[in-house]
Design a protein around this motif. Structure first.
Motif, PDB file in Angstrom:
ATOM      1  N   ILE A 220       0.785  -1.379   0.072  1.00  0.00           N
ATOM      2  CA  ILE A 220      -0.196   0.080   0.013  1.00  0.00           C
ATOM      3  C   ILE A 220       0.919   1.384  -0.063  1.00  0.00           C
ATOM      4  O   ILE A 220       1.734   1.528   0.983  1.00  0.00           O
ATOM      5  N   PHE A 221       0.605   1.960  -1.238  1.00  0.00           N
ATOM      6  CA  PHE A 221       1.661   3.241  -1.143  1.00  0.00           C
ATOM      7  C   PHE A 221       1.059   4.543  -1.015  1.00  0.00           C
ATOM      8  O   PHE A 221      -0.419   4.711  -1.951  1.00  0.00           O
ATOM      9  N   ARG A 222       1.207   5.496  -0.465  1.00  0.00           N
ATOM     10  CA  ARG A 222       0.475   6.777  -0.361  1.00  0.00           C
ATOM     11  C   ARG A 222       1.131   7.472  -1.496  1.00  0.00           C
ATOM     12  O   ARG A 222       2.268   7.716  -1.844  1.00  0.00           O
ATOM     13  N   LEU A 223       0.088   8.415  -2.273  1.00  0.00           N
ATOM     14  CA  LEU A 223       0.540   8.662  -3.422  1.00  0.00           C
ATOM     15  C   LEU A 223       1.514   9.943  -3.411  1.00  0.00           C
ATOM     16  O   LEU A 223       2.688  10.437  -3.860  1.00  0.00           O
ATOM     17  N   GLY A 224       1.411  10.991  -2.303  1.00  0.00           N
ATOM     18  CA  GLY A 224       2.519  11.523  -1.907  1.00  0.00           C
ATOM     19  C   GLY A 224       3.830  11.163  -1.532  1.00  0.00           C
ATOM     20  O   GLY A 224       4.904  11.843  -2.092  1.00  0.00           O
ATOM     21  N   ASP A 225       3.998  10.018  -1.287  1.00  0.00           N
ATOM     22  CA  ASP A 225       5.210   9.347  -0.930  1.00  0.00           C
ATOM     23  C   ASP A 225       5.605   8.842  -2.154  1.00  0.00           C
ATOM     24  O   ASP A 225       7.017   8.818  -2.423  1.00  0.00           O
ATOM     25  N   ILE A 226       4.817   8.392  -3.089  1.00  0.00           N
ATOM     26  CA  ILE A 226       5.167   7.924  -4.383  1.00  0.00           C
ATOM     27  C   ILE A 226       5.926   9.040  -5.321  1.00  0.00           C
ATOM     28  O   ILE A 226       7.026   8.812  -5.844  1.00  0.00           O
ATOM     29  N   THR A 227       5.272  10.321  -5.410  1.00  0.00           N
ATOM     30  CA  THR A 227       5.900  11.316  -6.032  1.00  0.00           C
ATOM     31  C   THR A 227       7.178  11.959  -5.387  1.00  0.00           C
ATOM     32  O   THR A 227       7.970  12.242  -5.840  1.00  0.00           O
ATOM     33  N   ARG A 228       7.267  11.834  -4.199  1.00  0.00           N
ATOM     34  CA  ARG A 228       8.657  12.237  -3.374  1.00  0.00           C
ATOM     35  C   ARG A 228       9.571  11.229  -3.871  1.00  0.00           C
ATOM     36  O   ARG A 228      10.719  11.463  -3.815  1.00  0.00           O
ATOM     37  N   ARG A 229       9.278   9.827  -3.650  1.00  0.00           N
ATOM     38  CA  ARG A 229      10.281   9.121  -4.416  1.00  0.00           C
ATOM     39  C   ARG A 229      10.726   8.977  -5.510  1.00  0.00           C
ATOM     40  O   ARG A 229      11.902   8.804  -5.838  1.00  0.00           O
ATOM     41  N   ALA A 230       9.886   9.685  -6.415  1.00  0.00           N
ATOM     42  CA  ALA A 230      10.337  10.020  -7.582  1.00  0.00           C
ATOM     43  C   ALA A 230      11.085  11.538  -7.887  1.00  0.00           C
ATOM     44  O   ALA A 230      11.310  11.604  -8.908  1.00  0.00           O
TER      45      ALA A 230
END
Length: 380
Positions: A220-230
């Motif tokens: 389960i991934f939070r959208l804000g965390d995904i963009t931050r990791r990108a």
């Protein structure tokens, strides 16, 4: 004469050559020989066997399936309806609506360059407007004689309201979560696994969030965390959208205890580059909804939808010990060891000052005539 040359070549072809070993007291050549041998041994052991695992048989034909779910609650500050992302993992963060369009005659949008005109000759009847919204009727609509007008078109009118969005409509979208369940299988080794933790805790998926160290098997991934990791802030993308790649990589060593096979995630933004050109940023598509009024007339609402699209890709390979690749790589290493002797021979016989002496000692052709050979045989 030609026959004599051919005869000599034929005789020399039938000669048998045997190796002759000579001990040369040359420290430089000796040190070079050992250094080359050590380099080859280090390459075979370090690179081929330890790093590249040359003793393993590999399977890169990974079979995979991905299941995704999106969850989240937000409130929009508009009363207009908005489209949903269908058949793709697409999170709508903004949209522009052109409501109540109907087939008819109207002016082309001023943002369409090929729809601009000064007189009727610029609007050829029956021609489609390039990148426009309809077919030209042959009329140029202008406010006055000194201004540039727009060609009249037949299409869905009024033309699309083309303007830039001022801000996101879903202000809380960065807290949405994506559930990514990935199954993999390597059929050659009859090995299968999932990126979801095997646990008896029924509430695990309700409370966990992906973390490289604490929860590597939480899908389960939070959208804000995904963009931050990108490498980007979510608010850099929620107005005009964007595209992010989620790469799941499986590098499985099936020789280790409990199988060293864990998913590794990489996140990359796809709609931008190092040139940082704003014209290429963002992601959007158009979506229509059709309906009829009480009189039976067909209308539609045109939506230009902005949002973040997630492209999920899975790659992987598995390796397991096999005697065949191990034997091949050992044999290749031994062959390379022989190359050290060849290189040192070349230096010794053709580069050093004593090369003539070494060649004379290295290559020898014994001459024994038939009579002498017969006498030796009789004595024996």
């Amino acid at each position: 004469m030609a026959w004599g040359v051919f005869k000599e070549l034929l005789i020399s072809f039938l000669d048998y050559k045997t190796e002759k070993f000579i001990v040369v007291k040359n420290k430089k050549i000796g040190i070079l020989y050992r250094l080359i041998q050590l380099a080859i041994i280090g390459y075979v052991i370090g690179w081929v066997f330890i790093i590249k695992k040359g003793y393993q048989e590999t399977d890169e034909a990974i079979q995979t399936s991905v299941l995704t779910k999106l969850k989240g609650v937000s409130v929009t500050n508009t009363s207009e309806s908005g489209p949903q992302g269908e058949d793709v993992l697409f999170v709508v963060t903004n949209f522009l609506e052109t409501p109540n369009q109907k087939l008819g005659y109207c002016a082309e949008s001023t943002r369409v360059l090929h729809g601009h005109c000064r007189d009727d000759e610029d609007c050829e009847e029956g021609q489609m407007v390039v990148a426009g919204n309809g077919m030209m009727t042959g009329r140029c609509l202008r406010k006055d004689e000194d201004s540039t007008g727009s060609c009249e078109i037949y299409g869905w009118c009024p033309a699309e309201r083309d303007y830039n969005p001022e801000g996101p409509m879903l202000t809380n979208a960065e807290n949405f979560t994506i559930y990514i369940k990935n199954y993999i299988q390597f059929s050659k080794f009859q090995f299968a696994k999932s990126n979801v933790l095997e646990t008896n805790d029924d509430f695990y998926l309700r409370k966990c969030r992906y973390d490289e160290e604490l929860h590597p098997y939480c899908p389960i991934f939070r959208l804000g965390d995904i963009t931050r990791r990108a490498g980007y802030n979510f608010h850099d993308m929620d107005t005009v959208g964007g595209s992010i790649s989620i790469m799941i990589e499986w590098d499985c060593d099936l020789d280790k205890v409990n199988f060293n096979c864990n998913p590794q995630y990489r996140f990359t933004r796809l709609d931008t580059s190092d040139s940082n050109m704003t014209i290429t940023k963002g992601f959007n598509f158009r979506h229509t909804r059709y309906f009829k009024n009480a009189a039976g007339e067909t209308y539609r609402s045109l939506f230009k939808v902005y949002g973040i699209r997630f492209n999920i890709m899975v790659h992987g390979k598995a390796g397991k010990f096999s005697i065949i690749p191990a034997t091949i790589n050992v044999a290749a290493g031994l062959a390379l060891m022989g190359g050290a002797a060849v290189l040192c021979d070349v230096i010794l016989l053709y580069i050093t000052k004593e090369r003539a002496t070494h060649r004379e000692r290295k290559f020898e052709t014994p001459r024994v005539d038939n009579v002498e050979m017969s006498e030796r045989c009789m004595r024996t």
